[in-house]
Design an enzyme around this catalytic site. Structure first.
Site, PDB file in Angstrom:
ATOM      1  N   ARG A 168       0.822  -1.230   0.000  1.00 40.82           N
ATOM      2  CA  ARG A 168       0.000   0.000   0.000  1.00 40.82           C
ATOM      3  C   ARG A 168       0.852   1.276   0.000  1.00 40.82           C
ATOM      4  O   ARG A 168       0.515   2.270   0.657  1.00 40.82           O
ATOM      5  CB  ARG A 168      -0.952   0.036   1.211  1.00 40.82           C
ATOM      6  CG  ARG A 168      -1.922  -1.108   1.270  1.00 40.82           C
ATOM      7  CD  ARG A 168      -2.859  -1.158   0.075  1.00 40.82           C
ATOM      8  NE  ARG A 168      -3.610  -2.403   0.139  1.00 40.82           N
ATOM      9  CZ  ARG A 168      -3.199  -3.541  -0.419  1.00 40.82           C
ATOM     10  NH1 ARG A 168      -2.094  -3.579  -1.146  1.00 40.82           N
ATOM     11  NH2 ARG A 168      -3.905  -4.634  -0.302  1.00 40.82           N
ATOM     12  N   SER A 216     -10.472  -0.544   3.979  1.00 36.99           N
ATOM     13  CA  SER A 216      -9.750  -0.902   5.210  1.00 36.99           C
ATOM     14  C   SER A 216      -9.104   0.336   5.823  1.00 36.99           C
ATOM     15  O   SER A 216      -8.433   1.103   5.132  1.00 36.99           O
ATOM     16  CB  SER A 216      -8.662  -1.929   4.908  1.00 36.99           C
ATOM     17  OG  SER A 216      -9.277  -3.134   4.534  1.00 36.99           O
ATOM     18  N   GLU A 286      -4.129   2.745   7.115  1.00 38.90           N
ATOM     19  CA  GLU A 286      -3.934   2.525   5.675  1.00 38.90           C
ATOM     20  C   GLU A 286      -4.497   3.721   4.912  1.00 38.90           C
ATOM     21  O   GLU A 286      -3.955   4.138   3.900  1.00 38.90           O
ATOM     22  CB  GLU A 286      -4.653   1.241   5.239  1.00 38.90           C
ATOM     23  CG  GLU A 286      -4.580   1.027   3.727  1.00 38.90           C
ATOM     24  CD  GLU A 286      -5.159  -0.295   3.256  1.00 38.90           C
ATOM     25  OE1 GLU A 286      -5.019  -1.310   3.949  1.00 38.90           O
ATOM     26  OE2 GLU A 286      -5.744  -0.301   2.157  1.00 38.90           O
TER      27      GLU A 286
HETATM   28  C1  LIG Z   1     -15.263  -0.378  -0.367  1.00 34.88           C
HETATM   29  C2  LIG Z   1     -13.782  -0.189  -0.576  1.00 34.88           C
HETATM   30  C3  LIG Z   1     -12.964  -1.274  -0.810  1.00 34.88           C
HETATM   31  C4  LIG Z   1     -11.590  -1.122  -0.994  1.00 34.88           C
HETATM   32  N1  LIG Z   1     -10.824  -2.222  -1.228  1.00 34.88           N
HETATM   33  C5  LIG Z   1      -9.508  -2.084  -1.428  1.00 34.88           C
HETATM   34  C6  LIG Z   1      -8.679  -3.216  -1.693  1.00 34.88           C
HETATM   35  O1  LIG Z   1      -9.134  -4.353  -1.733  1.00 34.88           O
HETATM   36  N2  LIG Z   1      -7.350  -3.007  -1.894  1.00 34.88           N
HETATM   37  C7  LIG Z   1      -6.812  -1.756  -1.865  1.00 34.88           C
HETATM   38  O2  LIG Z   1      -5.598  -1.644  -2.073  1.00 34.88           O
HETATM   39  N3  LIG Z   1      -7.565  -0.675  -1.613  1.00 34.88           N
HETATM   40  C8  LIG Z   1      -8.890  -0.796  -1.395  1.00 34.88           C
HETATM   41  N4  LIG Z   1      -9.650   0.310  -1.138  1.00 34.88           N
HETATM   42  C9  LIG Z   1      -9.003   1.628  -0.997  1.00 34.88           C
HETATM   43  C10 LIG Z   1      -8.947   2.457  -2.293  1.00 34.88           C
HETATM   44  O3  LIG Z   1     -10.026   2.172  -3.142  1.00 34.88           O
HETATM   45  C11 LIG Z   1      -7.636   2.255  -3.043  1.00 34.88           C
HETATM   46  O4  LIG Z   1      -6.521   2.569  -2.241  1.00 34.88           O
HETATM   47  C12 LIG Z   1      -7.600   3.123  -4.304  1.00 34.88           C
HETATM   48  O5  LIG Z   1      -6.523   2.717  -5.082  1.00 34.88           O
HETATM   49  C13 LIG Z   1      -7.459   4.612  -3.999  1.00 34.88           C
HETATM   50  O6  LIG Z   1      -7.672   5.299  -5.204  1.00 34.88           O
HETATM   51  P1  LIG Z   1      -8.372   6.725  -5.235  1.00 34.88           P
HETATM   52  O7  LIG Z   1      -8.316   7.210  -6.634  1.00 34.88           O
HETATM   53  O8  LIG Z   1      -9.713   6.674  -4.627  1.00 34.88           O
HETATM   54  O9  LIG Z   1      -7.361   7.552  -4.341  1.00 34.88           O
HETATM   55  P2  LIG Z   1      -7.702   8.718  -3.323  1.00 34.88           P
HETATM   56  O10 LIG Z   1      -8.442   8.162  -2.163  1.00 34.88           O
HETATM   57  O11 LIG Z   1      -8.301   9.875  -4.018  1.00 34.88           O
HETATM   58  O12 LIG Z   1      -6.225   9.106  -2.863  1.00 34.88           O
HETATM   59  C14 LIG Z   1      -5.436   8.199  -2.126  1.00 34.88           C
HETATM   60  C15 LIG Z   1      -3.985   8.706  -2.133  1.00 34.88           C
HETATM   61  O13 LIG Z   1      -3.478   8.633  -3.469  1.00 34.88           O
HETATM   62  C16 LIG Z   1      -3.052   9.932  -3.880  1.00 34.88           C
HETATM   63  N5  LIG Z   1      -3.368  10.093  -5.306  1.00 34.88           N
HETATM   64  C17 LIG Z   1      -4.556   9.914  -5.905  1.00 34.88           C
HETATM   65  N6  LIG Z   1      -4.454  10.161  -7.220  1.00 34.88           N
HETATM   66  C18 LIG Z   1      -3.174  10.537  -7.431  1.00 34.88           C
HETATM   67  C19 LIG Z   1      -2.429  10.951  -8.580  1.00 34.88           C
HETATM   68  N7  LIG Z   1      -2.986  11.044  -9.795  1.00 34.88           N
HETATM   69  N8  LIG Z   1      -1.132  11.278  -8.420  1.00 34.88           N
HETATM   70  C20 LIG Z   1      -0.535  11.193  -7.192  1.00 34.88           C
HETATM   71  N9  LIG Z   1      -1.178  10.826  -6.075  1.00 34.88           N
HETATM   72  C21 LIG Z   1      -2.483  10.501  -6.209  1.00 34.88           C
HETATM   73  C22 LIG Z   1      -3.819  10.927  -3.021  1.00 34.88           C
HETATM   74  O14 LIG Z   1      -3.145  12.158  -2.942  1.00 34.88           O
HETATM   75  C23 LIG Z   1      -3.870  10.173  -1.704  1.00 34.88           C
HETATM   76  O15 LIG Z   1      -2.664  10.330  -1.011  1.00 34.88           O
HETATM   77  C24 LIG Z   1     -11.036   0.175  -0.945  1.00 34.88           C
HETATM   78  C25 LIG Z   1     -11.857   1.282  -0.712  1.00 34.88           C
HETATM   79  C26 LIG Z   1     -13.213   1.114  -0.529  1.00 34.88           C
HETATM   80  C27 LIG Z   1     -14.078   2.323  -0.287  1.00 34.88           C
END
Ligand SMILES: Cc1cc2nc3c(=O)[nH]c(=O)nc-3n(C[C@H](O)[C@H](O)[C@H](O)COP(=O)(O)OP(=O)(O)OC[C@H]3O[C@@H](n4cnc5c(N)ncnc54)[C@H](O)[C@@H]3O)c2cc1C
Length: 291
Positions: A168, A216, A286
């Site tokens: 992560r 998580s 996380e």
């Molecule tokens: C129901 C549910 C289930 C999930 N299951 C999993 C799972 O099984 N495995 C898992 O790993 N995660 C899981 N997640 C967490 C999440 O979906 C992942 O970590 C996802 O990859 C985050 O992407 P995001 O675009 O929503 O990032 P955001 O939440 O918008 O951002 C997360 C971080 O990434 C950075 N970021 C985002 N975009 C960029 C970019 N373009 N450039 C640089 N930094 C950036 C942000 O600044 C922040 O620090 C889950 C979440 C939910 C709600």
């Protein structure tokens, strides 16, 4: 703050509905640049004014503070950041392509490898930054190269050998991720579809999606499951205000209505304290917390 005229920057933009947790106050400044050149303009103007930049993807791994969030929040929401294309067995996608759309495109192209991410609600850029993973596989293992912009506005392509992916976490979190290229394998559409359905079923059984959440909350400690430890402490159903530890998946916190960031933080502290006093293990978040 005086922004260059060609850049559309809003003040006090509500962020709550831009996250899956439905929690958060207002961004001091917020912008959705239309192209790379506008993004560079925002980066340089912020640097000159010493304003922090926060990159918002799908908002699915975030807890945003209540009240005013200082700095410029940027969402890469326009067409240049949503492109997707195929070359051989590789797919190149913009950072704001949502994982669901990416998996669907790969399926249409008979390209396999991304199925394990099915059901994760984030953007491709967020998933690269976080090295999203599940069922023992991580996105980083598929990466060929990533296009980034640094905080001086310089664009570069980083090859996978120059990127460190770990649990992560990734070394590209310190840049703005513009797009990425992943290597996949050719496979029949039916087999890919079966795998996707399998993963979605597993997810439905294990997760609690009854209320807004951010997935998580804590990282799994070495060879342990954070959810198992929280459950063994009898914390399922505990709550602060409208923030509840899920009764189904103890590593999920649910926003059962009008939870505030402070409620979630207090609940996290309570969970951390109990797990530490019972097992001597210090849980690490996380989710990313924007204070
Ligand atoms: C129901 C549910 C289930 C999930 N299951 C999993 C799972 O099984 N495995 C898992 O790993 N995660 C899981 N997640 C967490 C999440 O979906 C992942 O970590 C996802 O990859 C985050 O992407 P995001 O675009 O929503 O990032 P955001 O939440 O918008 O951002 C997360 C971080 O990434 C950075 N970021 C985002 N975009 C960029 C970019 N373009 N450039 C640089 N930094 C950036 C942000 O600044 C922040 O620090 C889950 C979440 C939910 C709600």
């Amino acid at each position: 703050m005086n922004w260059p005229k060609n850049l559309k920057v809003k003040a006090k933009e509500p962020l709550r509905n831009k996250t899956t947790f439905r929690i958060g106050g207002v961004a001091q400044y917020f912008s959705e640049p239309k192209n790379y050149s506008q993004l560079r303009g925002l980066v340089i103007a912020s640097k000159t004014s010493r304003l922090p930049i926060l990159i918002l993807g799908g908002g699915s791994n975030l807890l945003i503070r209540d009240g005013l969030l200082r700095g410029l929040t940027i969402k890469l929401n326009s067409i240049p950041f949503k492109r997707i294309s195929r070359k051989g067995n590789c797919i190149t996608a913009g950072s704001q392509v949502m994982l669901g759309a990416l998996i669907k495109f790969a399926n249409q192209q008979s390209l396999s490898g991304l199925e394990f991410l099915s059901g994760i609600p984030g953007s491709f850029g967020g998933a690269l930054a976080m090295n999203a993973g599940c069922w023992g596989t991580e996105l980083g293992s598929l990466v060929k190269e990533v296009e980034i912009m640094d905080y001086n506005g310089k664009i570069s392509i980083l090859k996978s050998k120059d990127i460190r992916f770990s649990y992560r976490d990734s070394s590209i979190q310190k840049y703005i991720i513009l797009s990425g290229t992943i290597r996949l394998k050719s496979r029949s559409k039916i087999k890919i579809r079966d795998k996707i359905n399998n993963y979605l079923n597993l997810r439905r059984k294990s997760q609690d999606l009854t209320y807004p959440n951010a997935g998580s909350i804590f990282r799994n400690p070495d060879k342990e499951s954070a959810g198992r430890l929280i459950d063994l402490c009898g914390l399922k159903g505990s709550h602060v205000g409208q923030a509840y530890v899920s009764s189904r998946h103890a590593n999920f916190i649910l926003n059962r209505g009008s939870a505030r960031a402070v409620d979630v933080l207090k609940l996290m502290q309570l969970v951390e304290n109990k797990v530490k006093s019972k097992y001597g293990i210090v849980l690490q978040p996380e989710i990313k917390i924007w204070r």
